[in-house]
Design a protein around this motif. Structure first.
Motif, PDB file in Angstrom:
ATOM      1  N   VAL A 142      39.474  49.619  38.426  1.00  0.00           N
ATOM      2  CA  VAL A 142      38.486  48.716  37.841  1.00  0.00           C
ATOM      3  C   VAL A 142      37.531  48.240  38.933  1.00  0.00           C
ATOM      4  O   VAL A 142      36.313  48.288  38.788  1.00  0.00           O
ATOM      5  N   ALA A 143      38.073  47.793  40.039  1.00  0.00           N
ATOM      6  CA  ALA A 143      37.281  47.104  41.063  1.00  0.00           C
ATOM      7  C   ALA A 143      36.393  48.017  41.895  1.00  0.00           C
ATOM      8  O   ALA A 143      35.349  47.572  42.372  1.00  0.00           O
ATOM      9  N   LEU A 144      36.765  49.256  42.067  1.00  0.00           N
ATOM     10  CA  LEU A 144      36.096  50.116  43.041  1.00  0.00           C
ATOM     11  C   LEU A 144      34.570  50.057  43.019  1.00  0.00           C
ATOM     12  O   LEU A 144      33.961  49.807  44.048  1.00  0.00           O
ATOM     13  N   PRO A 145      33.899  50.253  41.904  1.00  0.00           N
ATOM     14  CA  PRO A 145      32.435  50.320  42.006  1.00  0.00           C
ATOM     15  C   PRO A 145      31.743  48.975  42.212  1.00  0.00           C
ATOM     16  O   PRO A 145      30.649  48.934  42.786  1.00  0.00           O
ATOM     17  N   TYR A 146      32.346  47.894  41.782  1.00  0.00           N
ATOM     18  CA  TYR A 146      31.626  46.620  41.769  1.00  0.00           C
ATOM     19  C   TYR A 146      31.289  46.077  43.155  1.00  0.00           C
ATOM     20  O   TYR A 146      30.127  45.735  43.408  1.00  0.00           O
ATOM     21  N   PRO A 147      32.230  45.984  44.097  1.00  0.00           N
ATOM     22  CA  PRO A 147      31.838  45.526  45.437  1.00  0.00           C
ATOM     23  C   PRO A 147      30.814  46.461  46.091  1.00  0.00           C
ATOM     24  O   PRO A 147      29.906  45.997  46.791  1.00  0.00           O
ATOM     25  N   LEU A 148      30.934  47.754  45.830  1.00  0.00           N
ATOM     26  CA  LEU A 148      29.964  48.695  46.401  1.00  0.00           C
ATOM     27  C   LEU A 148      28.572  48.479  45.816  1.00  0.00           C
ATOM     28  O   LEU A 148      27.574  48.493  46.549  1.00  0.00           O
ATOM     29  N   LEU A 149      28.503  48.266  44.507  1.00  0.00           N
ATOM     30  CA  LEU A 149      27.211  47.990  43.882  1.00  0.00           C
ATOM     31  C   LEU A 149      26.637  46.656  44.365  1.00  0.00           C
ATOM     32  O   LEU A 149      25.429  46.540  44.594  1.00  0.00           O
TER      33      LEU A 149
END
Length: 126
Positions: A112-119
């Motif tokens: 779930v978390a993977l893309p959000y901090p990167l974005l």
């Protein structure tokens, strides 16, 4: 086909639907990163979408728990009352902080978390 088999088919279909919805939320998050010019608004949208996906994945997890119970009963050939998803969940439903903790745990799962901090980092650096 017995009621438990029918329940499994319905639950499995919905479990996969939640997976598709979670992917759609990720795509909207990417679109927000690209299309929203105000960085503060874009970051707020990402947080909101991240939490929304966490809620979806928590719901999906509940379906998965019931699927596992149904599968175990089908494999063992034992009796399990069919169509008890909500009754079973209500019996173990956490209240207040416990429910919020479930959602936060879902939000922190790597899938779930993977893309959000990167974005979010992309927005801050842009």
């Amino acid at each position: 086909m017995n009621a438990l088999q029918q329940e499994w088919l319905a639950l499995q279909s919905q479990h996969e639907r939640y997976e598709a919805l979670a992917l759609a939320v990720k795509l909207v998050a990417f679109a927000a990163t690209v299309l929203v010019s105000d960085n503060t608004l874009a970051l707020a949208l990402l947080v909101l979408l991240w939490l929304q996906e966490a809620v979806l994945k928590t719901f999906q997890g509940r379906l998965g728990d019931r699927l596992l119970r149904v599968e175990a009963a089908l494999k063992a050939g034992t009796e399990l009352p069919a169509m008890q998803l909500h009754s079973d969940w209500l019996a173990i439903r956490p209240q207040g902080v416990g429910l919020a903790t479930q959602y936060l745990k879902s939000a922190l799962r790597p899938t779930v978390a993977l893309p959000y901090p990167l974005l979010m980092l992309l927005i801050v650096l842009a």
